[in-house]
Design an enzyme around this catalytic site. Structure first.
Site, mmCIF file in Angstrom:
data_model
loop_
_atom_site.group_PDB
_atom_site.id
_atom_site.type_symbol
_atom_site.label_atom_id
_atom_site.label_comp_id
_atom_site.label_asym_id
_atom_site.label_seq_id
_atom_site.Cartn_x
_atom_site.Cartn_y
_atom_site.Cartn_z
ATOM 1 N N ASN A 1 -0.045 0.919 5.873
ATOM 2 C CA ASN A 1 0.757 0.116 4.955
ATOM 3 C C ASN A 1 1.489 -0.927 5.780
ATOM 4 O O ASN A 1 2.242 -0.573 6.690
ATOM 5 C CB ASN A 1 1.756 1.013 4.213
ATOM 6 C CG ASN A 1 2.765 0.233 3.378
ATOM 7 O OD1 ASN A 1 3.851 0.716 3.120
ATOM 8 N ND2 ASN A 1 2.427 -0.968 2.952
ATOM 9 N N GLY A 2 1.273 -2.199 5.457
ATOM 10 C CA GLY A 2 1.948 -3.266 6.184
ATOM 11 C C GLY A 2 0.996 -4.400 6.471
ATOM 12 O O GLY A 2 -0.030 -4.551 5.800
ATOM 13 N N CYS B 1 0.849 -1.186 0.000
ATOM 14 C CA CYS B 1 0.000 0.000 0.000
ATOM 15 C C CYS B 1 0.882 1.233 0.000
ATOM 16 O O CYS B 1 2.064 1.162 0.326
ATOM 17 C CB CYS B 1 -0.879 0.037 1.247
ATOM 18 S SG CYS B 1 -2.048 -1.323 1.346
ATOM 19 N N CYS C 1 12.274 -13.575 3.081
ATOM 20 C CA CYS C 1 11.739 -14.298 1.909
ATOM 21 C C CYS C 1 12.841 -15.052 1.170
ATOM 22 O O CYS C 1 12.563 -15.941 0.366
ATOM 23 C CB CYS C 1 10.965 -13.361 0.992
ATOM 24 S SG CYS C 1 11.799 -11.825 0.632
ATOM 25 N N CYS D 1 15.390 -6.800 6.760
ATOM 26 C CA CYS D 1 14.682 -8.079 6.695
ATOM 27 C C CYS D 1 15.006 -8.729 5.358
ATOM 28 O O CYS D 1 14.983 -8.065 4.310
ATOM 29 C CB CYS D 1 13.172 -7.871 6.810
ATOM 30 S SG CYS D 1 12.247 -9.411 6.572
ATOM 31 N N TYR E 1 12.529 -3.952 -5.507
ATOM 32 C CA TYR E 1 11.386 -3.925 -6.416
ATOM 33 C C TYR E 1 10.304 -2.899 -6.101
ATOM 34 O O TYR E 1 9.875 -2.149 -6.974
ATOM 35 C CB TYR E 1 10.749 -5.326 -6.442
ATOM 36 C CG TYR E 1 9.409 -5.396 -7.144
ATOM 37 C CD1 TYR E 1 9.321 -5.350 -8.519
ATOM 38 C CD2 TYR E 1 8.232 -5.494 -6.414
ATOM 39 C CE1 TYR E 1 8.093 -5.403 -9.161
ATOM 40 C CE2 TYR E 1 7.000 -5.553 -7.042
ATOM 41 C CZ TYR E 1 6.930 -5.506 -8.419
ATOM 42 O OH TYR E 1 5.723 -5.546 -9.034
ATOM 43 N N SER F 1 11.415 -1.985 -13.040
ATOM 44 C CA SER F 1 12.188 -2.209 -11.816
ATOM 45 C C SER F 1 13.534 -2.882 -12.060
ATOM 46 O O SER F 1 14.397 -2.866 -11.188
ATOM 47 C CB SER F 1 11.362 -3.009 -10.804
ATOM 48 O OG SER F 1 10.759 -4.101 -11.443
ATOM 49 N N CYS G 1 12.582 -3.723 5.091
ATOM 50 C CA CYS G 1 12.344 -4.681 3.992
ATOM 51 C C CYS G 1 13.259 -4.339 2.823
ATOM 52 O O CYS G 1 13.049 -3.348 2.130
ATOM 53 C CB CYS G 1 10.889 -4.593 3.538
ATOM 54 S SG CYS G 1 10.568 -5.500 2.008
ATOM 55 N N CYS H 1 6.146 -13.959 2.791
ATOM 56 C CA CYS H 1 6.339 -12.740 3.576
ATOM 57 C C CYS H 1 5.129 -12.573 4.490
ATOM 58 O O CYS H 1 3.995 -12.636 4.029
ATOM 59 C CB CYS H 1 6.454 -11.526 2.655
ATOM 60 S SG CYS H 1 6.486 -9.968 3.575
ATOM 61 N N GLY I 1 -0.044 0.087 -5.158
ATOM 62 C CA GLY I 1 -1.340 -0.557 -5.027
ATOM 63 C C GLY I 1 -2.337 0.043 -5.991
ATOM 64 O O GLY I 1 -2.437 1.264 -6.089
HETATM 65 FE FE1 SF4 Z 1 10.493 -7.670 2.627
HETATM 66 FE FE2 SF4 Z 1 10.928 -10.240 2.095
HETATM 67 FE FE3 SF4 Z 1 11.069 -9.325 4.611
HETATM 68 FE FE4 SF4 Z 1 8.714 -9.461 3.371
HETATM 69 S S1 SF4 Z 1 10.030 -11.198 3.953
HETATM 70 S S2 SF4 Z 1 9.471 -7.763 4.630
HETATM 71 S S3 SF4 Z 1 9.291 -8.969 1.245
HETATM 72 S S4 SF4 Z 1 12.422 -8.781 2.872
#
Ligand code: SF4
Length: 491
Positions: free
Chosen positions: A121-122, A19, A459, A456, A264, A305, A258, A404, A45
């Site tokens: 957003n989240g 979002c 994924c 993070c 992306y 991207s 993230c 994710c 979005g």
């Molecule tokens: Fe981002 Fe991947 Fe972590 Fe989700 S799991 S917050 S897409 S780095």
């Protein structure tokens, strides 16, 4: 049966943005500026959009399904009716809650302290548990998205009595949230203690403060990026200007930004997590060229991207850069049958090969990521049909193997290409390319400026910084929806 197949995504790579949010306080053109900013955030979005505005006493909200230009199309008088000096806006892709008009945001609620509109957003990973608890006490919910629980928490009498009720409520939430609260007299902008999703503060040329998911929203309204809203911080925009407080003491939580935002989601022109997205992507392309060199005639990106990473790859390798794909910006949401033929056709509609660029050449194709692999395969097929002699696939993020839980909608474990195939050779054969190379996780993390443990990367690595084991991630329920006090487009 026909299904809804969205071909309006930026790279058609089977992952969906979450979002985008924007807010501005005390500007005579606040609603118009929110409208422009939501356009700038449209890549985050496209399912629904909405604006809530306040005249200092009353909040009015309008939400609808579709892109910003459709929801607020000329001739309907919506922006005119909303015209107030303070506003927040939202563009949505549904990560929690189904895609329907009642789940569009901002979410407008009313409790003992008055009205509040929320734009989020989240993804709140403990929302289902909290909702079960509140429903057991008789609370009635009017949407199936996770944002509504925040308003119920705010309304709880024991929370209202706290010295900082909002900070107290935010401490009950787990997961990813960059969130805006519009009260009649102010905007409060908050970011979760891990800072998973971006949120930044800006100022217009006439000295008005605004907040946005990405700084690209500021560019369209002649505003400048000032700084990020810090993890665990609440920034207030009101008649006194800007003030800040923390609901989690700074430095007590290691951030988990993230890094897929850099790969992306975010726009190349944005500054997120304190650095330009384009610069990180160019560095990732350079790193990719170091890790996976190959003899070739040209480097082409999958736009948009993949473009910055392809520039980096070309710069590092010395192989000339060219535009082998042209992207159509005019393809919207389309309803197609789910056959592979139709998907391939959709890829061609969105991305057209420039035959003169690739014919007879050894081509390096740089994409930001590969998720299911089916759309990537479509792009490769198009290049073969156009006469590419060799195709070398280079991917600017590691193989995606895990879901994710923090607000990005990937396909299931089983659908992810990197889980379906035993090894790189199998992936290469599936995509029908002459070679394939993914950037390493270490390599990707080295392209961003913050310490590696501040991002993070679950994924790819499966290492979730916020435990998710006991939490059901997604609402599956479809609930009876009712219209209360906000105006919704119900076409
Ligand atoms: Fe981002 Fe991947 Fe972590 Fe989700 S799991 S917050 S897409 S780095």
């Amino acid at each position: 049966m026909a299904c809804d197949f969205d071909i309006s995504g930026v790279s058609m790579a089977d992952k969906k943005e979450e979002c985008g949010i924007f807010g501005i306080y005390g500007d005579p053109d606040a609603v118009q500026k929110t409208y422009f900013s939501l356009h700038s955030l449209q890549h985050r979005g496209q399912e629904s959009a909405g604006i809530a505005s306040s005249n200092g006493e009353l909040i009015h909200c309008f939400t609808g399904m579709g892109q910003v230009s459709r929801v607020f199309r000329a001739g309907r008088g919506v922006l005119e009716r909303l015209n107030n000096p303070t506003a927040i806006g939202h563009v949505r892709y549904s990560t929690t809650g189904s895609s329907n008009p009642t789940n569009a945001q901002p979410f407008l609620g009313e409790f003992s302290q008055g009205q509040v509109a929320v734009a989020h957003n989240g993804n709140l990973i403990n929302a289902p548990l909290l909702r079960d608890e509140y429903e057991a006490y008789g609370h009635i919910f009017k949407t199936s998205n996770d944002t509504e629980i925040i308003v119920h928490l705010m309304a709880k009498p024991t929370h209202v009595m706290k010295p900082d009720p909002l900070g107290h409520v935010l401490n009950h939430l787990q997961g990813a949230y960059s969130v805006l609260f519009l009260f009649p007299d102010r905007i409060e902008a908050a970011r979760d203690p891990y800072g998973i999703r971006p949120l930044c503060l800006g100022r217009t040329s006439n000295g008005v403060y605004c907040v946005a998911s990405e700084s690209c929203a500021f560019d369209s309204i002649d505003a400048e990026y000032i700084r990020d809203v810090e993890p665990g911080e609440i920034v207030t925009l009101d008649k006194n200007g800007v003030s800040s407080r923390f609901f989690v003491a700074p430095g007590t939580v290691t951030p988990a930004h993230c890094i897929f935002e850099h790969v992306y989601f975010s726009k190349q022109s944005s500054v997120i997590f304190g650095e330009p997205v384009h610069d990180v992507r160019v560095r990732s392309g350079r790193q990719l060229a170091i890790e996976h060199p190959v003899d070739a005639d040209i480097v082409i990106p999958v736009p948009d991207s993949g473009t910055s990473a392809a520039i980096g790859y070309a710069n590092q390798s010395g192989v000339p850069f060219d535009m082998g794909f042209v992207r159509s910006h005019y393809v919207g949401r389309t309803f197609l049958s789910p056959s592979q033929d139709m998907r391939d056709m959709a890829v061609k509609l969105k991305l057209t090969v420039v035959k003169s660029v690739v014919e007879g050449k050894r081509v390096i194709v740089v994409d930001d990521s590969v998720v299911r692999g089916t759309t990537t395969k479509g792009k490769i097929n198009s290049l073969r049909e156009a006469g590419a002699k060799e195709i070398h696939m280079r991917v600017a993020c590691p193989p995606i193997k895990h879901p994710c839980f923090y607000g990005v909608d990937f396909p299931t474990h089983e659908e992810l290409l990197a889980n379906q195939k035993e090894n790189m050779e199998e992936i290469r054969k599936f995509l029908r390319v002459d070679s394939i190379g993914y950037i390493s996780l270490e390599g990707l993390l080295s392209c961003a400026s913050l310490p590696k443990d501040h991002y993070c990367h679950a994924c790819w690595s499966g290492q979730y910084k916020i435990p998710v084991s006991k939490v059901v991630n997604k609402f599956s329920m479809e609930r009876h929806q009712m219209q209360l006090f906000d105006e919704r487009e119900m076409e």
